[in-house]
Design a protein around this motif. Structure first.
Motif, PDB file in Angstrom:
ATOM      1  N   ILE A 248       0.864  -0.881   0.230  1.00 22.56           N
ATOM      2  CA  ILE A 248       0.252  -0.072  -0.147  1.00 22.56           C
ATOM      3  C   ILE A 248       0.855   1.266   0.005  1.00 22.56           C
ATOM      4  O   ILE A 248       1.785   1.238   0.641  1.00 22.56           O
ATOM      5  CB  ILE A 248      -0.470   0.093   1.037  1.00 22.56           C
ATOM      6  CG1 ILE A 248      -2.177  -1.543   1.219  1.00 22.56           C
ATOM      7  CG2 ILE A 248      -2.112   1.363   1.267  1.00 22.56           C
ATOM      8  CD1 ILE A 248      -2.714  -1.796   2.639  1.00 22.56           C
ATOM      9  N   THR A 249       0.474   2.508  -0.830  1.00 17.97           N
ATOM     10  CA  THR A 249       1.610   3.013  -0.696  1.00 17.97           C
ATOM     11  C   THR A 249       0.353   4.746  -0.054  1.00 17.97           C
ATOM     12  O   THR A 249      -0.489   4.668  -0.983  1.00 17.97           O
ATOM     13  CB  THR A 249       1.590   3.406  -2.347  1.00 17.97           C
ATOM     14  OG1 THR A 249       2.166   2.687  -2.465  1.00 17.97           O
ATOM     15  CG2 THR A 249       2.768   4.806  -2.961  1.00 17.97           C
TER      16      THR A 249
ATOM     17  N   ARG B 188       5.760   4.012   1.504  1.00 21.40           N
ATOM     18  CA  ARG B 188       4.795   2.771   0.882  1.00 21.40           C
ATOM     19  C   ARG B 188       5.192   1.256   2.027  1.00 21.40           C
ATOM     20  O   ARG B 188       6.300   1.512   2.401  1.00 21.40           O
ATOM     21  CB  ARG B 188       5.645   2.653  -0.811  1.00 21.40           C
ATOM     22  CG  ARG B 188       5.059   1.001  -1.045  1.00 21.40           C
ATOM     23  CD  ARG B 188       5.631   0.726  -2.381  1.00 21.40           C
ATOM     24  NE  ARG B 188       5.891  -0.745  -2.940  1.00 21.40           N
ATOM     25  CZ  ARG B 188       6.232  -1.342  -4.439  1.00 21.40           C
ATOM     26  NH1 ARG B 188       7.132  -0.522  -4.974  1.00 21.40           N
ATOM     27  NH2 ARG B 188       5.797  -2.315  -4.883  1.00 21.40           N
TER      28      ARG B 188
ATOM     29  N   LYS C 282      -4.996  10.282   0.907  1.00 17.70           N
ATOM     30  CA  LYS C 282      -4.679   8.923   0.307  1.00 17.70           C
ATOM     31  C   LYS C 282      -4.116   8.152  -0.478  1.00 17.70           C
ATOM     32  O   LYS C 282      -2.944   7.847   0.619  1.00 17.70           O
ATOM     33  CB  LYS C 282      -4.189  10.089  -0.975  1.00 17.70           C
ATOM     34  CG  LYS C 282      -5.428  10.978  -1.529  1.00 17.70           C
ATOM     35  CD  LYS C 282      -5.119  11.869  -2.893  1.00 17.70           C
ATOM     36  CE  LYS C 282      -5.961  13.026  -3.580  1.00 17.70           C
ATOM     37  NZ  LYS C 282      -4.972  13.934  -5.126  1.00 17.70           N
ATOM     38  N   HIS C 283      -4.989   7.131  -1.018  1.00 17.25           N
ATOM     39  CA  HIS C 283      -3.635   5.732  -1.143  1.00 17.25           C
ATOM     40  C   HIS C 283      -4.554   4.893  -2.287  1.00 17.25           C
ATOM     41  O   HIS C 283      -5.474   5.605  -2.812  1.00 17.25           O
ATOM     42  CB  HIS C 283      -3.794   5.070  -0.100  1.00 17.25           C
ATOM     43  CG  HIS C 283      -5.239   4.053   0.655  1.00 17.25           C
ATOM     44  ND1 HIS C 283      -6.592   5.203   1.354  1.00 17.25           N
ATOM     45  CD2 HIS C 283      -5.941   3.289   0.235  1.00 17.25           C
ATOM     46  CE1 HIS C 283      -7.230   4.127   1.189  1.00 17.25           C
ATOM     47  NE2 HIS C 283      -7.338   3.515   1.087  1.00 17.25           N
ATOM     48  N   LYS C 284      -2.675   4.158  -2.909  1.00 16.54           N
ATOM     49  CA  LYS C 284      -3.062   2.795  -3.889  1.00 16.54           C
ATOM     50  C   LYS C 284      -2.922   2.016  -2.777  1.00 16.54           C
ATOM     51  O   LYS C 284      -1.971   1.454  -2.604  1.00 16.54           O
ATOM     52  CB  LYS C 284      -2.339   3.681  -4.517  1.00 16.54           C
ATOM     53  CG  LYS C 284      -2.554   2.209  -5.658  1.00 16.54           C
ATOM     54  CD  LYS C 284      -1.835   2.964  -7.398  1.00 16.54           C
ATOM     55  CE  LYS C 284      -1.908   1.825  -8.143  1.00 16.54           C
ATOM     56  NZ  LYS C 284      -0.849   1.778  -9.423  1.00 16.54           N
TER      57      LYS C 284
ATOM     58  N   ASP D 138      -1.960  -1.784  -4.036  1.00 19.37           N
ATOM     59  CA  ASP D 138      -1.368  -2.020  -4.950  1.00 19.37           C
ATOM     60  C   ASP D 138      -1.512  -3.999  -4.590  1.00 19.37           C
ATOM     61  O   ASP D 138      -1.990  -4.650  -5.906  1.00 19.37           O
ATOM     62  CB  ASP D 138      -0.064  -2.444  -4.985  1.00 19.37           C
ATOM     63  CG  ASP D 138       0.875  -0.670  -5.823  1.00 19.37           C
ATOM     64  OD1 ASP D 138       0.461  -0.299  -6.591  1.00 19.37           O
ATOM     65  OD2 ASP D 138       1.685  -0.237  -4.678  1.00 19.37           O
TER      66      ASP D 138
ATOM     67  N   GLY E 109      -4.521  -2.670  -7.116  1.00 21.04           N
ATOM     68  CA  GLY E 109      -4.491  -1.637  -7.590  1.00 21.04           C
ATOM     69  C   GLY E 109      -5.579  -0.719  -8.092  1.00 21.04           C
ATOM     70  O   GLY E 109      -6.114   0.242  -8.396  1.00 21.04           O
TER      71      GLY E 109
ATOM     72  N   THR F   6      -7.580   2.563  -5.967  1.00 21.87           N
ATOM     73  CA  THR F   6      -7.292   4.206  -5.494  1.00 21.87           C
ATOM     74  C   THR F   6      -7.620   4.861  -4.621  1.00 21.87           C
ATOM     75  O   THR F   6      -9.511   4.652  -5.379  1.00 21.87           O
ATOM     76  CB  THR F   6      -6.108   4.701  -6.496  1.00 21.87           C
ATOM     77  OG1 THR F   6      -5.380   4.036  -7.286  1.00 21.87           O
ATOM     78  CG2 THR F   6      -5.756   6.041  -6.350  1.00 21.87           C
TER      79      THR F   6
ATOM     80  N   ASP G 278      -8.879   8.339  -3.868  1.00 25.09           N
ATOM     81  CA  ASP G 278      -8.403   9.403  -4.216  1.00 25.09           C
ATOM     82  C   ASP G 278      -9.226  10.556  -3.303  1.00 25.09           C
ATOM     83  O   ASP G 278      -9.107  12.368  -3.825  1.00 25.09           O
ATOM     84  CB  ASP G 278      -8.972   9.484  -5.524  1.00 25.09           C
ATOM     85  CG  ASP G 278      -7.926   8.437  -6.527  1.00 25.09           C
ATOM     86  OD1 ASP G 278      -6.655   8.711  -6.590  1.00 25.09           O
ATOM     87  OD2 ASP G 278      -8.934   8.357  -7.327  1.00 25.09           O
TER      88      ASP G 278
END
Length: 415
Positions: free
Chosen positions: A74-75, A209, A254-256, A258, A288, A290, A292
């Motif tokens: 996770i980022t 990350r 905010k995070h993505k 992966d 994947g 996200t 926002d």
């Protein structure tokens, strides 16, 4: 073979005399059509016989007492490493505080997107309190051993506790439920360079990350990222939000994601199990994804239903794979509560901690999926025989109908 009157009465295959048989052009046409249809049906039967399908089976999970791996990548692009902590709680009452250092790696995301491994492990809070804030023995006191100040967070009149490192001071502050902020004006943190590094990272708008694996009990609970050191008070799990609030214009949730999975980690042997099959289950639905929403005091919620899954391959050509599938529902809300921006009739509750929460519900059932041929050998033979018999029966009936029609038309013409 001598005939027997009783057997003659049971003969279902009565024969006609060769001289009584009449061959017609229409019969030849129908025969050719029947042959083509039979060949087509045999081809379809063979295709079905050689095709591979997945047959699922639902059973009780007997491995419920074993621990389960949870894998994450996770980022957080707008939160520097060292601001967030990762905690795991479950319904048994077990609490794993700040498990980032137990199987996880943290990478700083610099301004140009470059990733550098984090070099501030001193704030992991993974050490034992009694060991980290250990006081001095009588001999050590007599020898003048140093005993760092805990700044009033712990009793130190007789050197019962000592805070010789920045991490020990932060741990003492967490035990007292005091705000630690960024460690400024604490000599241990200033001397170790923690304050300068943390302030630089915040001002440079670095991200973080986090990737790796950890073990959890196979029982419902939650895993969450939240700012500040964690602590418990009167049965409540809280976080030190002092640093989060100090920088009013910094940070957002905010995070993505992966990768997020349970059990066997990517490479996904489970996915390979379905490589040539149409019924491919989505075992990693968050990969994947996200988030926002660039708000500071916001909470992102993920509700996961996890089901253990075992994949058994065709004719045991490969070892079985044990993995986990899960479904997920996402939700987010502002900490201050109020009406939802998109649904004005929805009111959000007030309170909570800003962060990212994964609430997981572990099912007591297990899905076993087996690769099998769509038909057995006996089913294949039965299908061929049925196809031939059915087509010939229909063809014979059609031929008789055409023959009868021709006879009627010929009789009318002769009359």
């Amino acid at each position: 073979m001598p005939s027997h009157p009783r057997l003659l009465s049971l003969d279902a295959f009565a024969k006609t005399v060769e001289d009584a048989r009449v061959k017609t052009a229409s019969g030849g046409m129908i025969t050719m059509i029947c042959v083509l249809i039979v060949l087509l049906l045999i081809r379809n039967e063979y295709y079905e016989y050689t095709s591979v399908v997945i047959r699922p089976e639902l059973v009780v999970d007997r491995d419920i007492n074993k621990q389960l791996d949870i894998n994450m990548d996770i980022t957080f692009p707008e939160i520097p490493c060292g601001v967030l902590t990762l905690d795991i709680l479950d319904l048994t009452g077990d609490l794993h505080l700040d498990v980032v250092q137990s199987g996880f790696e943290m990478f700083r995301i610099l301004e140009l997107g470059e990733q550098v491994k984090d070099d501030l492990p001193i704030m992991a809070l993974s050490s034992n309190f009694d060991e980290l804030c250990k006081g001095l023995s009588e001999e050590e006191r007599n020898n003048g051993a140093p005993c760092g100040s805990c700044y009033g967070a712990l009793e130190q009149s007789e050197s019962q506790y000592c805070c010789n490192t920045c991490e020990s001071v932060r741990l003492a502050y967490a035990a007292k439920q005091w705000g630690f902020f960024d460690g400024s004006e604490i000599s241990q943190c200033e001397d170790e360079g923690y304050v300068a590094k943390m302030v630089e990272r915040i001002n440079n708008n670095e991200g973080c990350r986090i990737k790796g694996s950890a073990k959890i009990n196979r029982i419902s609970g939650n895993l969450h990222f939240a700012p500040g050191a964690p602590f418990s008070s009167r049965g409540r799990h809280l976080h030190d939000l002092s640093l989060w609030g100090k920088y009013a214009e910094k940070f957002s949730m905010k995070h993505k994601i992966d990768h997020f999975s349970f059990g066997e980690d990517p490479g996904s042997s489970a996915a390979l199990a379905y490589s040539d099959i149409d019924q491919v289950p989505s075992i990693h639905p968050l990969d994947g994804f996200t988030f926002d929403v660039g708000r500071k005091n916001h909470v992102a919620l993920y509700y996961l239903s996890v089901v253990a899954t075992r994949v058994e391959f065709l004719e045991n050509k490969r070892d079985p794979v044990d993995t986990n599938q899960f479904s997920v529902i996402t939700h987010d809300r502002p900490i201050q509560g109020g009406r939802d921006d998109d649904h004005r009739n929805t009111m959000h509750a007030q309170g909570g901690v800003p962060g990212v929460f994964f609430h997981f519900d572990i099912s007591p059932m297990r899905i076993i999926t087996r690769e099998e041929y769509a038909k057995t050998w006996s089913g294949f033979i039965l299908g061929i025989v049925s196809s031939i018999a059915g087509v010939l029966t229909v063809g014979a009936a059609l031929d008789r109908s055409v023959w009868a029609a021709e006879q009627v038309l010929r009789g009318k013409k002769d009359a």
